[in-house]
Design a protein around this motif. Structure first.
Motif, PDB file in Angstrom:
ATOM      1  N   LEU A  15       0.866  -1.175   0.000  1.00 57.12           N
ATOM      2  CA  LEU A  15       0.000   0.000   0.000  1.00 57.12           C
ATOM      3  C   LEU A  15       0.902   1.223   0.000  1.00 57.12           C
ATOM      4  O   LEU A  15       1.962   1.214   0.626  1.00 57.12           O
ATOM      5  N   LEU A  26      -3.493   0.681  -3.653  1.00 56.48           N
ATOM      6  CA  LEU A  26      -3.276  -0.731  -3.375  1.00 56.48           C
ATOM      7  C   LEU A  26      -2.550  -1.317  -4.574  1.00 56.48           C
ATOM      8  O   LEU A  26      -2.993  -1.161  -5.713  1.00 56.48           O
ATOM      9  N   ILE A 146       3.319  -0.862   4.007  1.00 52.81           N
ATOM     10  CA  ILE A 146       2.598   0.362   3.719  1.00 52.81           C
ATOM     11  C   ILE A 146       3.585   1.515   3.815  1.00 52.81           C
ATOM     12  O   ILE A 146       4.229   1.706   4.848  1.00 52.81           O
TER      13      ILE A 146
END
Length: 150
Positions: A15, A26, A146
């Protein structure tokens, strides 16, 4: 409201949150699969440094837990603070804060939908609509990296 193909066939590789653009992407199979417009912490410029600063972190973290019983509509917990965050905060005599999540709207407020993005309102989390967090919750396993960009 925009209809999108289900994400059921995808498991996220990573992410990416672009704070300036208020955008979450994403990635799966090395490709950007879906983007989401987001709300951030109420004081979003700069890296999170301490508890209560209302900043969203910057840097590389990972999703380290899934919370189906959050005070918000589902939650994906981010691994902030890391060792450097803790050391930096302690050097300043501060607590680094924590409990940073990618989540939906507060429980019972899902009807707000995309209007939640009218301003940055979280304490440092990344917020999407309830429908969007349902997609993400299904597609993002624990351990997913992320990256938070300024």
């Amino acid at each position: 409201s925009e209809r999108r193909a289900p994400l059921a066939a995808f498991s996220a590789d990573s992410l990416v949150v672009e704070k300036t653009l208020r955008r979450l992407t994403l990635w799966a199979g090395g490709l950007p699969i879906r983007t989401y417009d987001v709300a951030l912490g109420g004081n979003p410029v700069g890296h999170k440094e301490r508890a209560g600063d209302r900043r969203t972190p910057e840097g590389l973290y990972h999703i380290d837990a899934r919370n189906p019983n959050s005070n918000f509509h589902l939650g994906l917990h981010v691994s902030y603070p890391n060792a450097q965050d803790v050391a930096r905060a302690r050097a300043q005599g501060l607590a680094p804060g924590g409990d940073i999540m990618l989540h939906g709207l507060p429980n019972g407020q899902g009807r707000v939908g995309p209007l939640h993005r009218a301003y940055d309102w979280t304490n440092g989390c990344v917020d999407v609509t309830d429908e969007e967090i349902e997609e993400l919750f299904a597609a993002v396993p624990v351990g997913t990296p992320i990256r938070f960009l300024p």
